[in-house]
Design a protein around this motif. Structure first.
Motif: not given
Ligand SMILES: NC(=O)C1=CN([C@@H]2O[C@H](COP(=O)(O)OP(=O)(O)OC[C@H]3O[C@@H](n4cnc5c(N)ncnc54)[C@H](OP(=O)(O)O)[C@@H]3O)[C@@H](O)[C@H]2O)C=CC1
Ligand SMILES: CC1=C(/C=C/C(C)=C/C=C/C(C)=C/C=O)C(C)(C)CCC1
Length: 401
Positions: A79-90
């Motif tokens: 949550x701290x380091x990723x944008x929502x889009x990146x979060x979904x990817x991860x």
């Protein structure tokens, strides 16, 4: 004391993604705060995450993880380091990766672990030297050679470790002719002393396995001032081989196996930066030295034509050994994927194949890779002429007394 504007309850969290967005906004405000921002951030992150988790687990009926659970902390970090889009990817990756690995596991294992040296050749009366034989691939290679009846010299920089392994091999194989000799490939004096002792002691040498190696060590130099990877992996073995060559010729048919790596594909011979003084990368330094192993093998084979001494370079596969000791990332990868990678015993098979298989003489100078156990013959990228390598500064550096 948490400012009202930063309290997640004030931000309004209604679902997991809602928690993310509220949290992000809260964070931005918190970053601009002096002094107490750290505490505020901690408070927000934990509260937002907990509220989101309560909602998620409440809806799904799952058991909620404890606040300090590692997964909770990972989610927090993401949550701290990723944008929502990146979060979904991860998240997608985390979900699909185990599935993909599960489906591909049989193929990966086959690709990485296949291949057994099926030669039935026995070695009674034969003499072999294996460098770096106190652990990993070298130890297993030495064990198999002893199993087949050879007198085996474990050439190790740490004689104590070597003695322990020699006892173990003697016990397992019942072959008492397993001997230990000091050899530090990072010191040409030690290499010469080893060769002198060996030549005085032994009438023959039938198999030389240049196996020892270092990978990704921080920048350092050998006793003679060579960059450590090139010094140990290539130059040390180069000198050792030349010092033992007459004995190998007298004992022919005999074989020299140079343990290289598929990492040679990334290797380059920078004649202007052989010592890595102008630029240095621990990973690439290893690759360069492994390319040098292959070029050395090709030129040695050419020079040995007609002598019945043949030579081969090998890639043993990706093997669970101590080679990764200098890189914490690699150590973790090795632990994590230990299920997929070869055991040292499996890793020894390509060296054994080249040392033992009958009828391999016409393939002297070639590179063998056990990837699919077809023993592909690969060109060493043709990046630098093998003769240039031989006549170039490397050998001249080595021969410096
Ligand atoms: N493991 C893998 O995935 C791969 C390995 N290889 C190659 O296989 C070979 C064997 O490696 P592996 O068994 O995996 O690694 P290990 O680290 O387990 O074994 C390396 C051996 O080399 C010895 N060694 C290191 N430096 C010196 C030195 N200065 N003088 C004498 N001996 C030395 C070590 O001795 P000590 O214990 O005292 O340090 C050890 O016995 C290497 O050449 C490596 O490059 C190639 C491709 C992949
Ligand atoms: C991609 C991948 C892997 C990584 C392999 C690597 C990174 C190999 C490096 C080998 C080296 C450095 C050899 C030295 O000579 C694993 C762990 C096998 C698991 C399956 C997928």
């Amino acid at each position: 004391m948490i400012p009202k504007a930063l309290d997640p309850r004030e931000c309004g969290i209604c679902c997991v993604s809602g928690a993310w967005f509220s949290f992000s906004r809260g964070l931005a405000t918190a970053r601009s705060l002096p002094g107490s921002s750290r505490r505020a951030l901690d408070y927000i992150s934990h509260t937002a995450l907990l509220q989101a988790a309560v909602l998620y687990y409440g809806v799904s009926g799952r058991k909620s993880p404890s606040r300090s659970a590692p997964l909770g902390r990972l989610a927090l970090l993401l949550q701290l380091y990723l944008s929502p889009g990146e979060m979904i990817g991860v998240l997608l990756l985390l979900f699909f990766l185990p599935l993909l690995l599960y489906i591909a596991a049989p193929q990966i294992r086959k690709m990485l672990s296949s291949g057994v040296c099926t030669s039935t050749v026995q070695l009674l009366g034969k003499v072999a030297v294996v460098t770096g034989a106190n652990t990993g691939i070298g130890k297993e290679t030495a064990k198999e050679l002893a199993q087949r009846g050879a007198r085996v010299y474990l050439a190790c920089r740490d004689v104590q470790k070597g003695e322990l392994v020699a006892r173990e091999i003697q016990t397992v194989t019942g072959n008492q002719e397993v001997l230990v000799k000091k050899l530090d490939l990072a010191d040409t004096k030690s290499i010469r002393a080893f060769a002198k002792g060996f030549l005085a002691e032994e009438k023959h040498l039938h198999i030389l396995i240049n196996n020892a190696g270092v990978m990704m060590c921080p920048y350092s130099k050998t006793a003679d001032g060579f960059e450590m990877h090139m010094g140990v992996n290539h130059l040390g073995h180069f000198l050792l081989t030349l010092l033992l060559l007459e004995k190998l010729k007298e004992s022919a048919p005999s074989r020299i196996v140079n343990v290289s790596s598929f990492a040679h594909h990334l290797g380059r011979i920078h004649f202007h930066n052989l010592q890595g003084e102008k630029f240095y990368s621990a990973g690439l330094a290893y690759c360069h030295s492994k390319l040098a192993n292959i070029l050395f093998t090709r030129e040695l084979a050419r020079r040995l034509k007609g002598s019945s001494v043949t030579t081969y370079s090998v890639h043993p596969g990706t093997v669970n050994s101590e080679l990764v000791r200098h890189s914490s990332v690699m150590r973790w990868m090795w632990r994590l994927f230990s299920f997929f990678i070869k055991t040292p015993q499996q890793g020894a098979q390509t060296s054994l194949y080249c040392a033992l298989t009958e009828g391999l003489e016409s393939l002297s100078g070639n590179h063998f890779s056990s990837g699919s156990w077809q023993f592909k013959i690969e060109m060493a990228a043709g990046l630098v002429s093998v003769t240039a390598m031989w006549h170039g500064c490397l050998p001249r550096l080595v021969m410096r007394q």
